[in-house]
Design a protein around this motif. Structure first.
Motif, PDB file in Angstrom:
ATOM      1  N   GLY A  76       0.805  -1.222   0.000  1.00  0.00           N
ATOM      2  CA  GLY A  76       0.000   0.000   0.000  1.00  0.00           C
ATOM      3  C   GLY A  76       0.838   1.272   0.000  1.00  0.00           C
ATOM      4  O   GLY A  76       0.459   2.286  -0.603  1.00  0.00           O
ATOM      5  N   ASP A  77       1.994   1.220   0.663  1.00  0.00           N
ATOM      6  CA  ASP A  77       2.816   2.428   0.758  1.00  0.00           C
ATOM      7  C   ASP A  77       3.905   2.510  -0.309  1.00  0.00           C
ATOM      8  O   ASP A  77       4.717   3.435  -0.316  1.00  0.00           O
ATOM      9  CB  ASP A  77       3.460   2.519   2.149  1.00  0.00           C
ATOM     10  CG  ASP A  77       2.395   2.753   3.211  1.00  0.00           C
ATOM     11  OD1 ASP A  77       1.394   3.429   2.896  1.00  0.00           O
ATOM     12  OD2 ASP A  77       2.546   2.230   4.329  1.00  0.00           O
ATOM     13  N   GLN A  78       3.921   1.532  -1.182  1.00  0.00           N
ATOM     14  CA  GLN A  78       4.902   1.584  -2.283  1.00  0.00           C
ATOM     15  C   GLN A  78       4.399   2.553  -3.356  1.00  0.00           C
ATOM     16  O   GLN A  78       3.200   2.691  -3.574  1.00  0.00           O
ATOM     17  CB  GLN A  78       5.045   0.177  -2.876  1.00  0.00           C
ATOM     18  CG  GLN A  78       6.051   0.098  -4.016  1.00  0.00           C
ATOM     19  CD  GLN A  78       5.761  -1.070  -4.938  1.00  0.00           C
ATOM     20  OE1 GLN A  78       5.683  -2.222  -4.506  1.00  0.00           O
ATOM     21  NE2 GLN A  78       5.594  -0.772  -6.221  1.00  0.00           N
ATOM     22  N   THR A  79       5.330   3.217  -4.038  1.00  0.00           N
ATOM     23  CA  THR A  79       4.922   4.104  -5.124  1.00  0.00           C
ATOM     24  C   THR A  79       4.338   3.291  -6.281  1.00  0.00           C
ATOM     25  O   THR A  79       4.981   2.349  -6.755  1.00  0.00           O
ATOM     26  CB  THR A  79       6.125   4.912  -5.649  1.00  0.00           C
ATOM     27  OG1 THR A  79       6.702   5.617  -4.544  1.00  0.00           O
ATOM     28  CG2 THR A  79       5.704   5.900  -6.728  1.00  0.00           C
ATOM     29  N   ALA A  80       3.154   3.673  -6.674  1.00  0.00           N
ATOM     30  CA  ALA A  80       2.543   3.044  -7.852  1.00  0.00           C
ATOM     31  C   ALA A  80       2.908   3.882  -9.076  1.00  0.00           C
ATOM     32  O   ALA A  80       3.483   3.392 -10.043  1.00  0.00           O
ATOM     33  CB  ALA A  80       1.037   2.965  -7.686  1.00  0.00           C
ATOM     34  N   ILE A  81       2.579   5.175  -9.003  1.00  0.00           N
ATOM     35  CA  ILE A  81       2.875   6.077 -10.112  1.00  0.00           C
ATOM     36  C   ILE A  81       3.853   7.148  -9.636  1.00  0.00           C
ATOM     37  O   ILE A  81       3.605   7.819  -8.631  1.00  0.00           O
ATOM     38  CB  ILE A  81       1.590   6.732 -10.647  1.00  0.00           C
ATOM     39  CG1 ILE A  81       0.689   5.649 -11.271  1.00  0.00           C
ATOM     40  CG2 ILE A  81       1.903   7.833 -11.668  1.00  0.00           C
ATOM     41  CD1 ILE A  81      -0.645   6.162 -11.777  1.00  0.00           C
ATOM     42  N   LEU A  82       4.950   7.253 -10.376  1.00  0.00           N
ATOM     43  CA  LEU A  82       5.940   8.278 -10.045  1.00  0.00           C
ATOM     44  C   LEU A  82       5.833   9.336 -11.145  1.00  0.00           C
ATOM     45  O   LEU A  82       6.189   9.069 -12.291  1.00  0.00           O
ATOM     46  CB  LEU A  82       7.330   7.636 -10.025  1.00  0.00           C
ATOM     47  CG  LEU A  82       8.448   8.324  -9.259  1.00  0.00           C
ATOM     48  CD1 LEU A  82       9.694   7.463  -9.261  1.00  0.00           C
ATOM     49  CD2 LEU A  82       8.753   9.713  -9.725  1.00  0.00           C
ATOM     50  N   PHE A  83       5.300  10.482 -10.758  1.00  0.00           N
ATOM     51  CA  PHE A  83       5.049  11.523 -11.757  1.00  0.00           C
ATOM     52  C   PHE A  83       6.193  12.516 -11.807  1.00  0.00           C
ATOM     53  O   PHE A  83       6.541  13.149 -10.806  1.00  0.00           O
ATOM     54  CB  PHE A  83       3.743  12.254 -11.429  1.00  0.00           C
ATOM     55  CG  PHE A  83       3.516  13.474 -12.286  1.00  0.00           C
ATOM     56  CD1 PHE A  83       3.366  13.355 -13.655  1.00  0.00           C
ATOM     57  CD2 PHE A  83       3.457  14.746 -11.718  1.00  0.00           C
ATOM     58  CE1 PHE A  83       3.168  14.474 -14.457  1.00  0.00           C
ATOM     59  CE2 PHE A  83       3.262  15.875 -12.507  1.00  0.00           C
ATOM     60  CZ  PHE A  83       3.117  15.737 -13.882  1.00  0.00           C
ATOM     61  N   GLU A  84       6.787  12.647 -12.985  1.00  0.00           N
ATOM     62  CA  GLU A  84       7.867  13.612 -13.195  1.00  0.00           C
ATOM     63  C   GLU A  84       7.315  14.744 -14.075  1.00  0.00           C
ATOM     64  O   GLU A  84       6.997  14.541 -15.242  1.00  0.00           O
ATOM     65  CB  GLU A  84       9.048  12.920 -13.877  1.00  0.00           C
ATOM     66  CG  GLU A  84      10.165  13.840 -14.331  1.00  0.00           C
ATOM     67  CD  GLU A  84      10.985  14.486 -13.213  1.00  0.00           C
ATOM     68  OE1 GLU A  84      11.035  13.928 -12.098  1.00  0.00           O
ATOM     69  OE2 GLU A  84      11.555  15.559 -13.469  1.00  0.00           O
ATOM     70  N   PRO A  85       7.198  15.948 -13.503  1.00  0.00           N
ATOM     71  CA  PRO A  85       6.603  17.054 -14.262  1.00  0.00           C
ATOM     72  C   PRO A  85       7.493  17.555 -15.397  1.00  0.00           C
ATOM     73  O   PRO A  85       8.688  17.276 -15.421  1.00  0.00           O
ATOM     74  CB  PRO A  85       6.424  18.155 -13.215  1.00  0.00           C
ATOM     75  CG  PRO A  85       6.719  17.532 -11.897  1.00  0.00           C
ATOM     76  CD  PRO A  85       7.571  16.342 -12.146  1.00  0.00           C
ATOM     77  N   ASN A  86       6.878  18.322 -16.290  1.00  0.00           N
ATOM     78  CA  ASN A  86       7.590  18.934 -17.406  1.00  0.00           C
ATOM     79  C   ASN A  86       8.744  19.806 -16.921  1.00  0.00           C
ATOM     80  O   ASN A  86       9.854  19.752 -17.444  1.00  0.00           O
ATOM     81  CB  ASN A  86       6.580  19.769 -18.198  1.00  0.00           C
ATOM     82  CG  ASN A  86       7.213  20.516 -19.353  1.00  0.00           C
ATOM     83  OD1 ASN A  86       7.724  19.920 -20.288  1.00  0.00           O
ATOM     84  ND2 ASN A  86       7.181  21.850 -19.286  1.00  0.00           N
TER      85      ASN A  86
END
Ligand code: WTA
Length: 636
Positions: free
Chosen positions: A77-87
């Motif tokens: 549950g606490d693992q990163t599912a989506i790692l979002f890197e912005p523009n």
């Protein structure tokens, strides 16, 4: 031996043989062991190539988002599912855990319900690569709505065509998007497109760039306030195995885009299985696919495949050249990316830049590299291998299509010895065949032909939305009892496959499929144009570029040709999108035609490619004299 996770070559061959000898029991075992079902299937597979109809895991009930999210909560549950890197590299990356993803998806799903979306309704998603895109996709799947993601680089006309084709009830978009140093007014494009659409009742708008767009009373709503009010739990809709999960449009060689329909269970099982094997994903890895979720690669290998395996998947909003050509490698270093999956066109573009952009960064986290979307040339392959993989990372050249749902022919790292430019061997369950033009299978090795698949696989598209006949005609009519891919391929002396390119009128430009007919239709709308023919020709970076031969109406010939070229490209940009613009436009008085009036594209392709040594017999043409004129005026 594990059916699900292949770890060496011997195991691959064993598993492959089993998968071909008894496909039903092979896929059944995988489906049973690795997924969560509400009801078991009655039948693993039924099929009929004539109708054509394919059903996998019929009778089973499930929800794909439970498999992609809920079942991981207890263990990760606490693992990163989506790692979002912005523009913007100065904006902080966002680590969305599985717990957070669950809450976000449930909230969005509840908003969709409040806004009147029900199971089976079509929702068009026109968003940049921001977390809301993945969340919107999953929220649709949560409640059984059918998502139709339209790549946010498409024009308002292209968007409207897709919305109308499947009668979408809702559009989810954003005020705008960041792309490198530019901002793009997405909401404006949606507003323009919706002037031509009657089915859309609601437009949900994500505030991404704070641009204060106009909101149409009664139709447009900001998403965030609705999310703030929504519950963070939403019971998943129980879906049948063959219920549609999504529609995704792909270019055809003729006519309107084809809305490929993918269904639930088979798609889930196959994308999960192929993700695990092709990328050899293991716990703790950080996987990054640079595609946009607007394409099938993003659907299968940013969202569904990785999440079904409880993986960490990177989503990148920006472009490889911003703020400089080192951006990809900076991200790999920053997030310690372990698997990196991109398109040959990106590799070729980056290979042209100074190596310092690569050398500045520590890429030692990388384990597996992948490519997709078009053939990779040898030079680009070696550059990738040497400079990015440091000769330590297996490269997977993955061949597949929007229609196939998942990777079909690809090396398996540590199992299949790779050879540059070869997609190598079929994955388990995939039975390729090479066919000659008479419809006979070409057996043996060191042969080439038209690539077909002669047995169903779980993630194949089941139909074209609203046009089953076109599905039959396009894929199942050229060769009996087979799926025809539209690609040519060769099989070398050890049975490895190399994809040689399209054999129809689709051209792959920078990894994007473009049908030539729709582009010609756009050009022909220009008042000065009488007729046109588009062909592809080899391009150093894009793989292929587009070359247009245009016949002007007599009145047009006095006009400034450069202005005409600009107008023609503007028209293409408006009708389809900037990706379909022509690199070269040659005005000509005629086009070589057969006696029955068909344009001889083969000849035009050769001339555009500067390969006129072997044009074949042109004397049987209706107008052989035109060939010389076209050759004399070719744009180099
Ligand atoms: C081409 C993308 C050579 C091929 C997943 C196919 C490739 C079309 C490769 C599908 C590859 C894809 N080597 N050619 N590894 N991968 N193609 O639907 O012509 O956007 O038919 O799906 O891309 O493109 P699509």
């Amino acid at each position: 031996m594990s059916n699900y996770h292949i770890k060496h070559l011997e195991e691959y061959f064993q598993v492959y043989r089993k998968s071909v000898r008894n496909p039903e029991s092979y896929w059944e075992e995988i489906a049973e062991e690795h997924f969560m079902w509400h009801k078991r299937w009655d039948n693993v597979l039924s099929y009929d190539f004539e109708k054509p109809e394919f059903k996998w895991f019929e009778g089973a009930q499930l929800n794909i988002t439970e498999n992609c999210i809920d079942r991981h909560l207890r263990t990760r549950g606490d693992q990163t599912a989506i790692l979002f890197e912005p523009n913007n590299p100065d904006e902080e990356a966002l680590h969305i855990t599985y717990n957070e993803l669950h809450d976000r998806v449930c909230k969005m799903a509840n908003v969709l319900k409040v806004e009147g979306i029900q199971k089976g309704d079509r929702v068009c998603i026109y968003l940049p690569m921001i977390p809301e895109l993945a969340v919107a996709v999953l929220a649709c799947a949560r409640i059984g709505a059918i998502h139709s993601v339209v790549f946010a680089g498409f024009s308002s006309t292209a968007l409207a065509t897709r919305i109308n084709d499947s009668n979408c009830k809702m559009v989810i978009t954003s005020d705008g998007s960041f792309r490198g140093s530019k901002t793009i007014d997405l909401k404006g494009i949606v507003d323009e497109g919706l002037k031509k659409c009657d089915s859309v009742e609601t437009v949900l708008v994500v505030n991404r760039i704070d641009s204060g767009v106009e909101m149409k009373e009664g139709r447009d709503k900001w998403l965030q306030p609705l999310l703030d009010k929504a519950e963070a739990t939403c019971e998943p809709e129980i879906m049948d195995a063959e219920d549609p999960l999504f529609i995704l449009y792909t270019s055809g060689s003729t006519g309107t885009p084809k809305g490929m329909v993918h269904t639930t269970a088979g798609y889930m099982v196959y994308t999960a299985f192929t993700f695990k094997n092709v990328f050899q994903y293991r716990d703790g890895d950080v996987y990054w696919c640079t595609a946009d979720i607007g394409w099938i690669t993003g659907h299968s290998y940013i969202v569904y495949g990785p999440l079904a395996n409880g993986a960490t998947t990177v989503m990148f909003e920006g472009v490889p050249s911003y703020p400089d050509y080192g951006r990809f490698w900076e991200i790999v270093d920053k997030h310690k990316v372990t698997q990196f999956y991109t398109a040959p066109t990106a590799i070729r573009a980056l290979a042209k830049e100074n190596l310092e952009h690569v050398e500045k960064y520590d890429l030692s986290s990388l384990k597996v590299l992948g490519t997709v979307g078009e053939p990779i040339n040898e030079e680009a392959w070696h550059w990738y291998d040497e400079n990015i993989g440091k000769k330590k990372c297996p490269i997977v050249d993955t061949w597949w299509q929007t229609e196939t749902g998942g990777i079909m022919i690809s090396p398996i790292p540590y199992s299949t010895p790779a050879i540059p430019t070869f997609a190598t061997l079929p994955l388990p369950g995939i039975q390729p065949a090479l066919m000659d033009e008479e419809g006979k299978e070409i057996k043996g090795n060191q042969v080439d032909g038209r690539l077909c698949i002669k047995f169903p696989w779980p993630s194949m598209a089941r139909t074209i939305w609203g046009n089953h006949q076109r599905y039959k005609d396009t894929y199942f009519s050229a060769f009996k009892n087979m799926y025809f891919t539209g690609d040519g391929a060769l099989r070398d002396s050890v049975g490895y496959y190399r994809i040689t390119g399209r054999v129809d009128d689709v051209v792959i430009v920078s990894g994007h499929n473009l049908g030539t007919a729709p582009i010609e239709d756009a050009i022909n709308e220009h008042p000065a144009v009488a007729e046109s023919a588009i062909v592809g020709y080899p391009h150093e970076v894009k793989g292929n570029a587009l070359y247009g031969y245009v016949i002007l109406k007599e009145t047009g010939e006095t006009r400034n040709q450069d202005n005409l070229r600009k107008e023609i490209n503007q028209l293409i940009s408006d009708r389809i999108g900037p990706i379909a613009k022509l690199d070269k436009i040659q005005f000509t008085s005629g086009l070589p035609k057969t006696r029955s009036g068909k344009i001889m594209r083969r000849i035009l392709r050769k001339i555009a490619s500067n390969d006129t040594s072997n044009l074949g017999d042109t004397s049987t043409l209706l107008n052989p004299e035109v060939v010389q004129e076209v050759m004399d005026n070719v744009i180099k």
